[in-house]
Design a protein around this motif. Structure first.
Motif, PDB file in Angstrom:
ATOM      1  N   ASP A   9       0.836  -1.190   0.000  1.00 39.26           N
ATOM      2  CA  ASP A   9       0.000   0.000   0.000  1.00 39.26           C
ATOM      3  C   ASP A   9       0.878   1.250   0.000  1.00 39.26           C
ATOM      4  O   ASP A   9       0.979   1.965   0.979  1.00 39.26           O
ATOM      5  CB  ASP A   9      -0.923  -0.014   1.220  1.00 39.26           C
ATOM      6  CG  ASP A   9      -2.021   1.019   1.105  1.00 39.26           C
ATOM      7  OD1 ASP A   9      -2.314   1.431  -0.039  1.00 39.26           O
ATOM      8  OD2 ASP A   9      -2.566   1.407   2.139  1.00 39.26           O
ATOM      9  N   SER A  10       1.547   1.486  -1.129  1.00 40.98           N
ATOM     10  CA  SER A  10       2.414   2.650  -1.265  1.00 40.98           C
ATOM     11  C   SER A  10       1.914   3.533  -2.398  1.00 40.98           C
ATOM     12  O   SER A  10       1.131   3.098  -3.242  1.00 40.98           O
ATOM     13  CB  SER A  10       3.858   2.213  -1.542  1.00 40.98           C
ATOM     14  OG  SER A  10       3.928   1.615  -2.814  1.00 40.98           O
ATOM     15  N   ASP A  11       2.370   4.778  -2.427  1.00 38.95           N
ATOM     16  CA  ASP A  11       1.944   5.703  -3.483  1.00 38.95           C
ATOM     17  C   ASP A  11       2.336   5.195  -4.859  1.00 38.95           C
ATOM     18  O   ASP A  11       1.576   5.321  -5.816  1.00 38.95           O
ATOM     19  CB  ASP A  11       2.552   7.098  -3.255  1.00 38.95           C
ATOM     20  CG  ASP A  11       1.930   7.795  -2.051  1.00 38.95           C
ATOM     21  OD1 ASP A  11       0.809   7.406  -1.654  1.00 38.95           O
ATOM     22  OD2 ASP A  11       2.561   8.720  -1.524  1.00 38.95           O
ATOM     23  N   GLU A  12       3.545   4.617  -4.974  1.00 38.65           N
ATOM     24  CA  GLU A  12       4.011   4.105  -6.261  1.00 38.65           C
ATOM     25  C   GLU A  12       3.102   2.998  -6.779  1.00 38.65           C
ATOM     26  O   GLU A  12       2.775   2.946  -7.961  1.00 38.65           O
ATOM     27  CB  GLU A  12       5.453   3.579  -6.161  1.00 38.65           C
ATOM     28  CG  GLU A  12       6.490   4.640  -5.878  1.00 38.65           C
ATOM     29  CD  GLU A  12       6.615   4.965  -4.396  1.00 38.65           C
ATOM     30  OE1 GLU A  12       6.003   4.250  -3.548  1.00 38.65           O
ATOM     31  OE2 GLU A  12       7.294   5.948  -4.079  1.00 38.65           O
ATOM     32  N   ASN A  13       2.715   2.103  -5.912  1.00 35.37           N
ATOM     33  CA  ASN A  13       1.878   0.989  -6.328  1.00 35.37           C
ATOM     34  C   ASN A  13       0.435   1.415  -6.556  1.00 35.37           C
ATOM     35  O   ASN A  13      -0.269   0.809  -7.355  1.00 35.37           O
ATOM     36  CB  ASN A  13       1.950  -0.148  -5.314  1.00 35.37           C
ATOM     37  CG  ASN A  13       3.301  -0.847  -5.369  1.00 35.37           C
ATOM     38  OD1 ASN A  13       3.962  -0.839  -6.401  1.00 35.37           O
ATOM     39  ND2 ASN A  13       3.719  -1.432  -4.267  1.00 35.37           N
ATOM     40  N   LYS A  14      -0.013   2.457  -5.863  1.00 34.63           N
ATOM     41  CA  LYS A  14      -1.359   2.962  -6.110  1.00 34.63           C
ATOM     42  C   LYS A  14      -1.463   3.490  -7.538  1.00 34.63           C
ATOM     43  O   LYS A  14      -2.504   3.376  -8.170  1.00 34.63           O
ATOM     44  CB  LYS A  14      -1.706   4.054  -5.106  1.00 34.63           C
ATOM     45  CG  LYS A  14      -2.021   3.514  -3.731  1.00 34.63           C
ATOM     46  CD  LYS A  14      -2.355   4.629  -2.775  1.00 34.63           C
ATOM     47  CE  LYS A  14      -2.566   4.075  -1.373  1.00 34.63           C
ATOM     48  NZ  LYS A  14      -2.783   5.132  -0.395  1.00 34.63           N
ATOM     49  N   VAL A  15      -0.388   4.056  -8.052  1.00 35.81           N
ATOM     50  CA  VAL A  15      -0.377   4.551  -9.428  1.00 35.81           C
ATOM     51  C   VAL A  15      -0.628   3.400 -10.392  1.00 35.81           C
ATOM     52  O   VAL A  15      -1.356   3.540 -11.368  1.00 35.81           O
ATOM     53  CB  VAL A  15       0.961   5.259  -9.747  1.00 35.81           C
ATOM     54  CG1 VAL A  15       1.094   5.548 -11.227  1.00 35.81           C
ATOM     55  CG2 VAL A  15       1.092   6.536  -8.936  1.00 35.81           C
ATOM     56  N   ASP A  18      -4.237   2.757 -10.665  1.00 39.67           N
ATOM     57  CA  ASP A  18      -5.057   3.875 -11.120  1.00 39.67           C
ATOM     58  C   ASP A  18      -5.652   3.557 -12.490  1.00 39.67           C
ATOM     59  O   ASP A  18      -4.929   3.227 -13.431  1.00 39.67           O
ATOM     60  CB  ASP A  18      -4.195   5.131 -11.192  1.00 39.67           C
ATOM     61  CG  ASP A  18      -4.956   6.339 -11.696  1.00 39.67           C
ATOM     62  OD1 ASP A  18      -6.199   6.315 -11.710  1.00 39.67           O
ATOM     63  OD2 ASP A  18      -4.293   7.324 -12.073  1.00 39.67           O
TER      64      ASP A  18
END
Length: 96
Positions: A9-15, A18
């Motif tokens: 659950d990191s910002d990079e993986n959220k991308v 998307d």
């Protein structure tokens, strides 16, 4: 499934999850499949887009330009491809 990877659950993986990002990846993949133009073969995204736009019909490019112009968005790559097309057409007509 043994090869299933759970994304942190990191910002990079959220991308990666998307929908807009996935849509863009699909578009790039479809360009490769339809036109044989692979993003990985180019030094920059602009070079890639130039190759992609160069593979399109002039009427399609003119329609794209009209849509972009009416929306206020400028696209130097599209302008450059259209200018080159018009120059080539003019030179061809002058030589006939």
């Amino acid at each position: 499934m043994p090869d299933l990877i759970v994304l942190e659950d990191s910002d990079e993986n959220k991308v990666l999850l998307d929908p807009k990002f996935r849509e863009r990846l699909t578009m790039i993949s479809n360009i490769k499949e339809k036109h044989g133009i692979d993003l990985l073969n180019y030094d920059s995204f602009e070079d890639y887009m130039t190759a992609y736009l160069s593979s399109m019909d002039t009427k399609v490019l003119e329609c794209m330009k009209h849509c972009l112009d009416s929306s206020g968005i400028s696209d130097e790559v599209l302008d450059a491809v259209l200018e080159a097309r018009l120059t080539n057409t003019t030179m061809l007509a002058a030589s006939i």
